[in-house]
Structure formats: C-alpha cells, structure tokens
Design a protein around this motif. Structure first.
Motif: not given
Length: 282
Positions: A50-61, A90-92, A256-259
């Motif tokens: 990921t990159n440039d999440m700017h605080g929007q952490v999403t786990d798409l795996r 904590a989300a990461m 957080g829109a893409m992994t």
C-alpha cells in the motif's frame, strides 16, 4: 543524465571477511534481531503493498494469507493528533504490516513526535537516506528489515523525498543510499529478493530523483514499491537497472482504496523465474 547514477564501489570480500571475524557475535545478533520469520516455501513469494493511506487503513488480503505486507509511506494523516496517529498504527498492527517507510506526513509533527509513536508499531519503520538529529528517532528507524518467508530471504529498505528546511533531517541521495543497502542485503546477507519502499513519487522534475530513477539507477534492487504522488500503476512496470537486469515498479492507489500485490515464482535453486502482479480494490 547524471541524476543519482554514480556506481557503488563495494569493499573486497577479504575485508568483509576480516570484519566478520572481528565481530562475529555482534553481527549475528544484529541480523537475528532485525529478522522476522513467516511460513512459506521456496517456490513462491507474495508481497502485498500500500501507499499514501493517509490514515485509511484497510486490509484487503484474503483470509489466512501468509505473504509480506508493506507500506511505501504517508500512512499517517498530517492533521491528526497523537491519539489519532496511535489508532492508525493500531489498525496497521491488526492488519499485520511487516514494514513501512517514512513519508513526509509521518514527519509533519516533527522528529520527536514520530519517535514517540514508534514503540507502538509492531512493524519496522525503514529508511536509509535520512539522517535524524533526534537521537531516539535515529535509534528506532532501521536502514533495512529482513523477512524470511519459508526458505526465501527478503531484504526491505526505504527512501524518502526532500523535506522542508526546518525539519532538521539531512536527506542523502536516495538512489545511492538504496544501492548501498541493497548491495549489503544481497552480497553480505544473502537475500534472494530486495524490495525498496520509495516515497519519491512517480514522475519528478529532471533534477529530483523519483521512483523510476531509483529503479533504473539501482544495481541490486528487485522490486520498487512507489508512493508520494497519487498515481496508480495499473500494470507493473518492468524496467532495466544499471546492470541491465529486470527491476519491477508498482504503485497502488491512495487513501486505502487499493492494495497491490506481487507474486514471485522461483525455481528449485531459488532463482526468480516468473511474476504475477495484481491489485485488489476496496
């Protein structure tokens, strides 16, 4: 073009051997302390990024995935307070990140503020081209991280862009710094794959190094994961480095829109023999 293209002159193997003989226990302890061990095999490796999440952490795996999860910087939001930053970290941690590099947003609050957040990170913060005046930050940021995925050994480093003059951070040439570490990871630590997390941007003016310059000016980097400029590289770029070997460049979407992911295949001698890049959208 001379931009960050200087060749790296490595010490002789005899000098390296003498150094190891002088400090065998210290070297072994340092390598062990800076390593993570994951299940896997010697035929396939998956790197999620990921990159440039700017605080929007999403786990798409996919559930149960055992690949390596990395971030190329700006995972924090520069307008969030310390409590907000800790929630992002904590989300990461829950997502299972193994390493991230430092973007300009991580340093927006100053060196001491970032140093105070690092003890809460269950992932390594890597950078090799910044020199910090804050002693705690200098001690906690690693020049590289090693991850064992089964029998495959993966070395991970990171580089960041120029920073405002008041940051107090000395910024070294990212291409030269990354090359120095990559040579060390390949030739001294025996890594099968070297990944550089590049928060340099995809396309910069002629006199500013970007992720493409890093890839093409490198000698021992296999995979560059980009960030900093909000561009999606939909099809992983295959470039040629300074030794005319293939090096891959990928960059996922922001916020957080893409992994993105890179699956690498290896032959029985653990030489890379194929890749399968892709991405998952939120």
């Amino acid at each position: 073009m001379n931009k960050d293209r200087r060749a790296f002159l490595r010490n002789t193997s005899l000098a390296t051997g003498l150094l190891l003989l002088q400090q065998p226990f210290r070297s072994l302890a340092a390598a062990t302390a800076n390593a993570t061990y994951l299940p896997g095999n010697n035929r396939e490796l998956t790197i999620w990024h990921t990159n440039d999440m700017h605080g929007q952490v999403t786990d798409l795996r996919p559930s149960g995935d055992t690949g390596i999860l990395l971030d190329a910087g700006d995972f924090l939001h520069d307008t969030t307070n310390a409590d907000g930053h800790r929630k992002i970290i904590a989300a990461m941690n829950r997502a299972g990140y193994h390493a991230a590099t430092i973007g300009n947003r991580e340093l927006a609050g100053g060196q001491a503020a970032l140093a105070a957040l690092i003890p809460g990170m269950q992932f390594a913060l890597v950078n090799c081209n910044y020199r910090f005046t804050d002693k705690a930050l200098a001690r906690q940021v690693l020049p590289y991280k090693i991850v064992y995925a089964g029998s495959l050994k993966v070395g991970i480093t990171g580089v960041g862009p120029a920073l405002p003059a008041g940051s107090g951070v000395t910024v070294l040439s990212p291409v030269q710094a990354a090359n120095d570490v990559a040579v060390r990871l390949k030739q001294e630590h025996g890594c099968h794959v070297v990944v550089c997390l590049s928060h340099l941007g995809y396309k910069q003016p002629e006199n500013i190094a970007d992720s493409r310059d890093l890839a093409m000016g490198s000698t021992h980097i296999d995979f560059v994961i980009g960030g900093h400029q909000e561009k999606i590289i939909r099809s992983t770029m295959v470039l040629h480095n300074a030794r005319h070997h293939e090096v891959f460049l990928s960059q996922a979407g922001s916020n957080g829109a893409m992994t993105g992911f890179m699956k690498m295949q290896f032959d029985e001698d653990r030489n890379r023999c194929g890749i399968m890049p892709g991405s998952i959208m939120a």
